[in-house]
Design an enzyme around this catalytic site. Structure first.
Site, PDB file in Angstrom:
ATOM      1  CE1 TYR A  25      -4.122   1.861   0.363  1.00 45.10           C
ATOM      2  CE2 TYR A  25      -2.893   3.146   1.988  1.00 45.10           C
ATOM      3  CZ  TYR A  25      -4.007   2.988   1.175  1.00 45.10           C
ATOM      4  OH  TYR A  25      -4.984   3.950   1.149  1.00 45.10           O
TER       5      TYR A  25
HETATM    6  N1  LIG Z   1     -10.682   5.236   3.630  1.00 45.38           N
HETATM    7  C1  LIG Z   1      -9.514   5.731   3.991  1.00 45.38           C
HETATM    8  O1  LIG Z   1      -9.207   5.911   5.174  1.00 45.38           O
HETATM    9  C2  LIG Z   1      -8.511   6.117   2.926  1.00 45.38           C
HETATM   10  C3  LIG Z   1      -7.414   6.905   3.302  1.00 45.38           C
HETATM   11  C4  LIG Z   1      -6.487   7.268   2.342  1.00 45.38           C
HETATM   12  C5  LIG Z   1      -6.651   6.851   1.035  1.00 45.38           C
HETATM   13  N2  LIG Z   1      -7.721   6.073   0.697  1.00 45.38           N
HETATM   14  C6  LIG Z   1      -7.842   5.656  -0.703  1.00 45.38           C
HETATM   15  O2  LIG Z   1      -9.070   6.112  -1.207  1.00 45.38           O
HETATM   16  C7  LIG Z   1      -9.501   5.241  -2.250  1.00 45.38           C
HETATM   17  C8  LIG Z   1     -10.933   4.819  -1.953  1.00 45.38           C
HETATM   18  O3  LIG Z   1     -10.956   4.213  -0.680  1.00 45.38           O
HETATM   19  P1  LIG Z   1     -12.318   3.881   0.089  1.00 45.38           P
HETATM   20  O4  LIG Z   1     -12.028   3.970   1.536  1.00 45.38           O
HETATM   21  O5  LIG Z   1     -13.427   4.647  -0.505  1.00 45.38           O
HETATM   22  O6  LIG Z   1     -12.411   2.320  -0.271  1.00 45.38           O
HETATM   23  P2  LIG Z   1     -13.669   1.398  -0.588  1.00 45.38           P
HETATM   24  O7  LIG Z   1     -13.146  -0.003  -0.463  1.00 45.38           O
HETATM   25  O8  LIG Z   1     -14.858   1.812   0.215  1.00 45.38           O
HETATM   26  O9  LIG Z   1     -13.960   1.720  -2.132  1.00 45.38           O
HETATM   27  C9  LIG Z   1     -13.053   1.352  -3.128  1.00 45.38           C
HETATM   28  C10 LIG Z   1     -13.827   0.994  -4.374  1.00 45.38           C
HETATM   29  O10 LIG Z   1     -12.860   0.649  -5.382  1.00 45.38           O
HETATM   30  C11 LIG Z   1     -13.308  -0.499  -6.046  1.00 45.38           C
HETATM   31  N3  LIG Z   1     -12.175  -1.201  -6.616  1.00 45.38           N
HETATM   32  C12 LIG Z   1     -11.241  -1.932  -5.968  1.00 45.38           C
HETATM   33  N4  LIG Z   1     -10.385  -2.469  -6.849  1.00 45.38           N
HETATM   34  C13 LIG Z   1     -10.787  -2.055  -8.083  1.00 45.38           C
HETATM   35  C14 LIG Z   1     -10.322  -2.284  -9.397  1.00 45.38           C
HETATM   36  N5  LIG Z   1      -9.275  -3.091  -9.629  1.00 45.38           N
HETATM   37  N6  LIG Z   1     -10.956  -1.684 -10.423  1.00 45.38           N
HETATM   38  C15 LIG Z   1     -12.044  -0.902 -10.216  1.00 45.38           C
HETATM   39  N7  LIG Z   1     -12.566  -0.683  -8.988  1.00 45.38           N
HETATM   40  C16 LIG Z   1     -11.928  -1.252  -7.933  1.00 45.38           C
HETATM   41  C17 LIG Z   1     -14.026  -1.327  -4.987  1.00 45.38           C
HETATM   42  O11 LIG Z   1     -14.925  -2.267  -5.580  1.00 45.38           O
HETATM   43  C18 LIG Z   1     -14.741  -0.237  -4.188  1.00 45.38           C
HETATM   44  O12 LIG Z   1     -16.034   0.024  -4.703  1.00 45.38           O
HETATM   45  C19 LIG Z   1      -8.509   4.096  -2.291  1.00 45.38           C
HETATM   46  O13 LIG Z   1      -7.560   4.334  -3.307  1.00 45.38           O
HETATM   47  C20 LIG Z   1      -7.853   4.169  -0.927  1.00 45.38           C
HETATM   48  O14 LIG Z   1      -6.545   3.636  -0.945  1.00 45.38           O
HETATM   49  C21 LIG Z   1      -8.653   5.699   1.609  1.00 45.38           C
END
Ligand SMILES: NC(=O)c1ccc[n+]([C@@H]2O[C@H](COP(=O)([O-])OP(=O)(O)OC[C@H]3O[C@@H](n4cnc5c(N)ncnc54)[C@H](O)[C@@H]3O)[C@@H](O)[C@H]2O)c1
Length: 254
Positions: free
Chosen positions: A161
């Site tokens: 990650y």
């Molecule tokens: N939630 C947090 O605390 C946080 C913090 C920093 C960064 N992020 C980043 O934000 C982004 C979204 O995170 P989130 O918390 O909303 O996650 P989440 O798991 O709720 O949503 C992620 C979405 O991406 C989709 N996905 C996963 N792999 C995929 C692929 N190969 N192709 C297309 N779609 C795909 C999943 O089906 C899901 O609907 C991510 O990149 C995550 O790393 C999240």
């Protein structure tokens, strides 16, 4: 200025990873501001559910299946958006996976590491290959990726990650410069912990540890991330490219 004025009409955006969390919130916010949204996710049902909710709220949205590790599916999503909306102005990439968690580097399987890079990092190239030719034709485009504070600071025992998000931040710097003179901006946002259903499954001591690092003492919300992403893919974000915006409650002041 009404929020509607943030986007000229018509304005079309593809939001990838929009079946849940930050992506879903961003798709809804953009649609609420008059943007025609293509809601893409590897989970086709989730994408269609979000698109239907947007339509029920009066917005314009279409759900499509797209996996950022499958170049053909990303190209198909871009082509569908262009065909339906007449043009594509912006892409938000919120697709992401955590990869191996709680595992020291020497115990991480190379295949699991590479899978994390494919979804979180190589996707930035796949998306650029699919969308930049359309943007170059118009002389306008916005790309916004969701990176993470893990890419700036390095989260121990989350090597895939951390490395993938650091790589994405580097990719954004390079792509921003490549297209800077073509009306195309490429930026990212680096959130600290954001409140999603995942957080509700974490023990209180883990939450306390996370929040202690954040001067505001809380998690961010998906709406706060969506708001920044909406700015990043709007015409107003016109003199910033190759940059990773901070969204960490004061934790990362760099
Ligand atoms: N939630 C947090 O605390 C946080 C913090 C920093 C960064 N992020 C980043 O934000 C982004 C979204 O995170 P989130 O918390 O909303 O996650 P989440 O798991 O709720 O949503 C992620 C979405 O991406 C989709 N996905 C996963 N792999 C995929 C692929 N190969 N192709 C297309 N779609 C795909 C999943 O089906 C899901 O609907 C991510 O990149 C995550 O790393 C999240």
């Amino acid at each position: 200025m009404s929020t509607q004025d943030q986007f000229p009409q018509p304005y079309s955006a593809l939001v990838i990873g929009a079946g849940a969390g930050i992506g879903a919130a961003t798709a809804s916010l953009l649609a609420g501001r008059g943007v025609a949204v293509t809601v893409a996710d590897r989970d086709a049902d989730a994408a269609e559910t979000v698109a239907r909710e947007i339509r029920e709220a009066g917005g314009t949205a279409h759900g499509v299946a797209a996996d950022v590790t499958d170049e053909a599916s990303v190209r198909a999503a871009v082509d569908a958006a262009v065909a339906r909306d007449g043009a594509l102005h912006a892409v938000v990439n919120s697709a992401g996976i955590q990869g191996p968690l709680g595992t020291p580097s020497h115990e991480v399987e190379v295949a699991d590491f590479e899978r994390t890079l494919a979804v979180n990092l190589t996707a930035g190239l796949v998306i650029a290959r699919a969308v930049v030719p359309h943007f170059l034709e118009r002389g306008y485009g916005r790309i916004a990726h969701v990176a993470s504070i893990a890419g700036k600071e390095g989260n121990p025992n989350m090597i895939g990650y951390s490395a993938s998000k650091a790589g994405l931040i580097g990719m954004v710097k390079a792509q921003g410069k490549e297209y800077a003179s073509h009306g195309i901006t490429v930026n990212a946002v680096a959130p600290a912990v954001i409140r999603t259903p995942f957080l509700d499954t974490q023990p209180q001591d883990v939450l306390d540890y996370m929040f202690a690092k954040i001067p505001m003492g809380r998690a961010g919300t998906v709406d706060e991330v969506a708001e920044m992403l909406a700015f990043m893919v709007s015409p107003a974000c016109s003199f910033t490219t190759g940059f990773t915006f901070d969204l960490s409650g004061g934790r990362a002041t760099y």
